[in-house]
Design a protein around this motif. Structure first.
Motif, short mmCIF file in Angstrom:
data_model
loop_
_atom_site.label_atom_id
_atom_site.label_comp_id
_atom_site.label_asym_id
_atom_site.label_seq_id
_atom_site.Cartn_x
_atom_site.Cartn_y
_atom_site.Cartn_z
N LYS A 66 -3.42 -0.56 9.67
CA LYS A 66 -2.72 0.63 9.21
C LYS A 66 -2.98 1.86 10.08
O LYS A 66 -2.05 2.57 10.46
CB LYS A 66 -3.13 0.93 7.76
N ARG A 112 0.83 -1.20 0.00
CA ARG A 112 0.00 0.00 0.00
C ARG A 112 0.87 1.25 0.00
O ARG A 112 0.83 2.05 0.94
CB ARG A 112 -0.91 0.00 1.23
N ARG A 159 1.11 -3.97 9.58
CA ARG A 159 1.27 -2.53 9.79
C ARG A 159 0.70 -1.71 8.63
O ARG A 159 0.06 -0.69 8.84
CB ARG A 159 2.76 -2.19 9.94
N ASP A 160 0.96 -2.17 7.42
CA ASP A 160 0.62 -1.38 6.23
C ASP A 160 -0.79 -1.61 5.72
O ASP A 160 -1.34 -0.76 5.01
CB ASP A 160 1.61 -1.68 5.10
N ASN A 190 -0.18 3.73 12.41
CA ASN A 190 0.13 5.13 12.13
C ASN A 190 -0.04 6.01 13.37
O ASN A 190 0.64 7.02 13.52
CB ASN A 190 -0.76 5.64 11.01
#
Length: 208
Positions: free
Chosen positions: A101, A53, A96-97, A105
């Motif tokens: 996410k 992403r 994480r991505d 973040n």
């Protein structure tokens, strides 16, 4: 020629081809992003898989060799551990991505504009998260006899974040960018030699 780095390989294949039981972490000099590899090199397909992403703060990095350096080589006492660690690191990156996410973040250091903190194009968050994920993987999978060779020991952070019973930290020998492939090959041979000695010792104990 088939690019081996573009494929995932299991423990049996890596052992049969004479590869060391290791995971390689390369860092991007411009952005701070990190790529994981089963080999002392990587390919574009790995980048696309590990950065699913991309956005303006976490762009899809280039494969240009001049902007990548080895950050650490994580060596294990068998290939099964190396494969498990590689898979876990890639999965944590995906979590994480993609999977979490927004949560990920929320923990990242921001600047006054609310964007991930950076200096020029460089964002320290990416290398810091990779080190944190590495400590988590080693600890959660109980990967005993792990040795990590760092480009600089300061990159591992504070010792309190590492399970000292599982991991040993070492410094990579100093080398120029031109010598990187030679140094990694030499290290791979050393790890394989240590792996062979351990196997012999284990076999001897089994027979005794």
């Amino acid at each position: 020629m088939v690019n081996l780095a573009a494929r995932f390989h299991d423990a049996k294949w890596l052992l049969s081809k004479g590869y060391s039981p290791s995971v390689y972490l390369f860092r991007n000099l411009e952005s701070g992003q990190v790529i994981y590899s089963q080999f002392p090199y990587f390919a574009e397909r790995q980048i696309k898989k590990q950065f699913q992403r991309p956005n303006w703060q976490n762009r899809l990095p280039s494969t240009r060799k001049d902007i990548w350096r080895i950050m650490s080589v994580v060596s294990f006492d068998n290939h099964e551990k190396a494969v498990d660690a590689y898979n876990a690191l890639v999965e944590l990156r995906h979590l994480r991505d993609v999977g979490q996410k927004k949560l990920a973040n929320s923990f990242r250091k921001k600047n006054e504009d609310g964007n991930i903190w950076y200096s020029a194009q460089y964002r320290p968050t990416w290398t810091q998260e990779s080190v944190a994920d590495l400590t988590t993987v080693i600890d959660e999978l109980k990967l005993e006899n792990t040795k990590i060779f760092w480009e600089d020991l300061w990159r591992k952070g504070d010792d309190k974040y590492w399970n000292q019973e599982l991991v040993e930290h070492r410094q990579l020998e100093k080398f120029s960018p031109r010598e990187e492939s030679v140094v990694l090959k030499r290290l791979g041979e050393k790890v394989k030699a240590e792996f062979a000695l351990l196997k012999e010792s284990q076999n001897a104990e089994t027979l005794s």
